[in-house]
Design a protein around this motif. Structure first.
Motif, PDB file in Angstrom:
ATOM      1  N   TYR A 156       0.847  -1.194   0.000  1.00  0.00           N
ATOM      2  CA  TYR A 156       0.000   0.000   0.000  1.00  0.00           C
ATOM      3  C   TYR A 156       0.885   1.246   0.000  1.00  0.00           C
ATOM      4  O   TYR A 156       2.116   1.165   0.019  1.00  0.00           O
ATOM      5  CB  TYR A 156      -0.943  -0.006   1.205  1.00  0.00           C
ATOM      6  CG  TYR A 156      -0.255   0.132   2.540  1.00  0.00           C
ATOM      7  CD1 TYR A 156      -0.132   1.372   3.169  1.00  0.00           C
ATOM      8  CD2 TYR A 156       0.281  -0.992   3.179  1.00  0.00           C
ATOM      9  CE1 TYR A 156       0.499   1.495   4.387  1.00  0.00           C
ATOM     10  CE2 TYR A 156       0.923  -0.878   4.401  1.00  0.00           C
ATOM     11  CZ  TYR A 156       1.029   0.365   4.998  1.00  0.00           C
ATOM     12  OH  TYR A 156       1.660   0.485   6.213  1.00  0.00           O
ATOM     13  N   LEU A 214      -6.291   4.676  -3.875  1.00  0.00           N
ATOM     14  CA  LEU A 214      -6.956   3.394  -3.636  1.00  0.00           C
ATOM     15  C   LEU A 214      -8.320   3.487  -4.309  1.00  0.00           C
ATOM     16  O   LEU A 214      -9.158   4.311  -3.918  1.00  0.00           O
ATOM     17  CB  LEU A 214      -7.098   3.145  -2.135  1.00  0.00           C
ATOM     18  CG  LEU A 214      -7.841   1.868  -1.729  1.00  0.00           C
ATOM     19  CD1 LEU A 214      -7.104   0.633  -2.236  1.00  0.00           C
ATOM     20  CD2 LEU A 214      -8.026   1.812  -0.219  1.00  0.00           C
ATOM     21  N   TRP A 246      -4.619  -0.463  -5.250  1.00  0.00           N
ATOM     22  CA  TRP A 246      -3.863   0.790  -5.355  1.00  0.00           C
ATOM     23  C   TRP A 246      -3.323   0.952  -6.776  1.00  0.00           C
ATOM     24  O   TRP A 246      -2.911  -0.031  -7.405  1.00  0.00           O
ATOM     25  CB  TRP A 246      -2.679   0.788  -4.390  1.00  0.00           C
ATOM     26  CG  TRP A 246      -3.047   1.016  -2.963  1.00  0.00           C
ATOM     27  CD1 TRP A 246      -3.330   0.071  -2.022  1.00  0.00           C
ATOM     28  CD2 TRP A 246      -3.172   2.290  -2.316  1.00  0.00           C
ATOM     29  NE1 TRP A 246      -3.626   0.660  -0.817  1.00  0.00           N
ATOM     30  CE2 TRP A 246      -3.536   2.029  -0.966  1.00  0.00           C
ATOM     31  CE3 TRP A 246      -3.026   3.619  -2.725  1.00  0.00           C
ATOM     32  CZ2 TRP A 246      -3.741   3.041  -0.045  1.00  0.00           C
ATOM     33  CZ3 TRP A 246      -3.225   4.631  -1.802  1.00  0.00           C
ATOM     34  CH2 TRP A 246      -3.582   4.351  -0.481  1.00  0.00           C
TER      35      TRP A 246
END
Length: 426
Positions: A272, A286, A301
Motif C-alpha cells: 500500500y 486506492l 492501489w
C-alpha cells in the motif's frame, strides 16, 4: 472646352501608381537578393553601426526638407507613398501571420520555395529590411515636413507619428544588438557560462544560482489501456480527472470508479501507499472499479510512479488495465540568486534573490531572465532548471515609443469627442 491632359506614368508629381510600381520593383530586388545571398546580414548593423545609420537617416531627411518644393521630397513625405508603404508592410505582416515563422520540413516543393524566399523567417529577409527602411524614411519625412509648419493644435498627430517612428527606429535598428542565450543551472550551483550557436563557451556579466526548484501539479487522470498499452477507446481515449476522495467517475460508459483514498505525495510501503512529502514521492489512489455490464468489481492501489518509485496499475482482465497518468505541471518556479559583475564604478558584486515564474521575467539592467524549462522526465524532482537570458539595450526606448503612441491615440479620442460635443452644441 479644353480636354484635361492625362498625366503620363512617371511624370511628376508621382502618385499611387508610381508608388506601387516603385515599391514592387524594390521588393522584387529584395527577393532576388534573398535567393542569391540568403538572409539579410543583420549582424552588420550591430552597435555602433546602427547609431550611425540612424543619425544618417535623421540628418539626411532634415537637410532634404529644405528643398520642400522638390517633387521627390513631396512624394516621399506625401500621402500616396506613405499609404503604399503601409500597405506593403501590412502585406508582409499578413504573410508572417499565415506562414509559420520557424524551420519547415523541406519534403515538399512549396516548403522549399517558402524557405528559399525567406517567408518563414520574414524579419531577417531582404524583403522585410527594404520595406522596413522605406517605412522609417517615409514616416520620418512626413513628421519633419509637418513640423516645419508646427501647430500646437496638431499635438495628437505628432504624438502618434513620433511614437510609431520611435518604435520602428529602435526596434528595427536595435534588433542586431539583441542576444539570446539558454543557461542550465543545477540545484545548489552557480553558473556564469552559456554557449553560442557554435558551441563556444561565453561568460556573461550575470551569474545565476539555483537555490531550489518548485512545481505545483494538477491531480492525475485515470484511463483504461489495452494489452498493447494504448488508451481506450483508441479513436477518442477517455481520460478522467481525479477530483477528490470518495469521488465516483465513469470511464468509457461501462466502468464506475470510486476513489476511496487519494494521496498526492505518497511513498510505497509493502502493498500500500502512505503520505510522505519527500523527494521521489508520487500520486497514488486506492480505487474500486465496477463494470456496469458484467457486474465485475475489483479494488486496489494505482500510482503514476516517479523516478524513484515504479508505477502501479490495476489489471481488470486479460485485455484491460486501469492506469494513472503522470500529473501535469500547474505551475513551476525557480528560487534563484542573481549576481551582477561589478563595473568600473562598483567594487562589490550585487546579489539579488528572485522567485522566477513562467511568463514573469525579471529585468536586470539591459538583461531579461525568463524561466525556460526543467528536466521533464524527473518532473517536480528536477535537479536543474533552464533559463533564457535576453540582452536588449534598446527595449526601453521602444517602450517609450509605445507610451507616446498610446498618448497620441488617447488624444485623438479626446479631441474627436470634444469636436463632436462642440458640433452638437452648435
Amino acid at each position: 472646352m479644353k480636354k484635361r491632359r492625362k498625366k503620363k506614368l512617371w511624370q511628376f508629381p508621382w502618385a499611387y501608381k508610381e508608388s506601387v510600381l516603385f515599391l514592387a520593383g524594390l521588393c522584387f530586388t529584395g527577393i532576388v537578393l534573398q535567393v542569391l545571398c540568403g538572409e539579410f546580414p543583420l549582424e552588420l548593423l550591430s552597435y555602433p553601426v546602427n547609431i550611425y545609420c540612424g543619425l544618417f537617416i535623421i540628418i539626411s531627411l532634415s537637410f532634404f526638407s529644405f528643398w520642400s518644393n522638390n517633387y521627390i521630397y513631396q512624394w516621399i513625405s506625401g500621402i500616396p507613398f506613405s499609404v503604399t508603404v503601409l500597405g506593403f508592410f501590412m502585406l508582409l505582416s499578413l504573410f508572417m501571420g499565415l506562414i509559420p515563422q520557424s524551420a519547415l520540413d523541406e519534403a515538399t516543393i512549396f516548403s522549399q520555395l517558402i524557405i528559399k524566399l525567406g517567408f518563414n523567417s520574414m524579419t531577417s529577409s531582404w524583403l522585410f529590411a527594404i520595406v522596413y527602411s522605406l517605412s522609417l524614411i517615409s514616416l520620418g519625412a512626413l513628421i519633419i515636413r509637418r513640423s516645419k509648419k508646427f501647430k500646437w493644435s496638431d499635438y495628437a498627430f505628432y504624438l502618434n507619428h513620433f511614437g510609431l517612428w520611435m518604435i520602428l527606429f529602435f526596434a528595427g535598428l536595435g534588433a542586431a544588438d539583441i542576444k539570446k542565450f539558454q543557461m542550465y543551472v543545477n540545484k545548489g550551483e552557480t553558473e556564469w557560462r552559456v554557449y553560442n550557436k557554435n558551441g563556444e563557451s561565453l561568460e556573461l556579466p550575470l551569474a545565476i544560482r539555483l537555490n531550489d526548484f518548485v512545481m505545483e501539479e494538477y491531480k492525475p487522470k485515470l484511463v483504461i489501456i489495452d494489452k498493447k498499452g494504448k488508451p481506450l477507446p483508441v479513436e477518442n481515449p477517455d481520460y478522467v480527472q481525479i477530483e477528490a476522495k470518495h469521488s465516483v467517475t465513469s470511464i468509457m460508459g461501462e466502468y464506475e470508479v470510486l476513489v476511496q483514498r487519494y494521496i498526492h505525495d505518497a511513498m510505497r510501503k509493502d502493498n500500500y501507499f502512505e503520505e510522505r512529502k519527500m523527494t521521489g514521492s508520487c500520486p497514488a489512489a486506492l480505487v474500486k472499479i465496477k463494470s456496469n455490464k458484467t457486474g465485475f468489481t475489483k479494488e486496489g492501489w494505482i500510482s503514476s510512479g516517479s523516478p524513484y518509485i515504479i508505477y502501479q496499475t490495476l489489471q481488470l482482465d486479460s485485455l484491460h488495465t486501469l492506469v494513472m497518468t503522470q500529473p501535469e505541471p500547474k505551475k513551476f518556479l525557480s528560487d534563484i540568486t542573481v549576481t551582477k559583475k561589478p563595473n568600473n564604478k562598483e567594487k562589490v558584486s550585487e546579489q539579488i534573490s528572485y522567485l522566477l515564474e513562467v511568463n514573469k521575467p525579471i529585468k536586470i539592467g539591459d538583461w531579461s531572465i525568463y524561466q525556460y524549462g526543467y528536466d521533464e522526465k524527473a518532473g517536480k524532482v528536477s535537479n536543474y532548471s533552464s533559463f533564457e537570458l535576453v540582452y536588449d539595450p534598446w527595449v526601453n526606448y521602444v517602450y517609450i515609443g509605445m507610451i507616446i503612441l498610446a498618448l497620441g491615440s488617447i488624444s485623438l479620442l479626446w479631441k474627436g469627442n470634444k469636436t463632436n460635443s462642440n458640433y452638437d452644441l452648435g
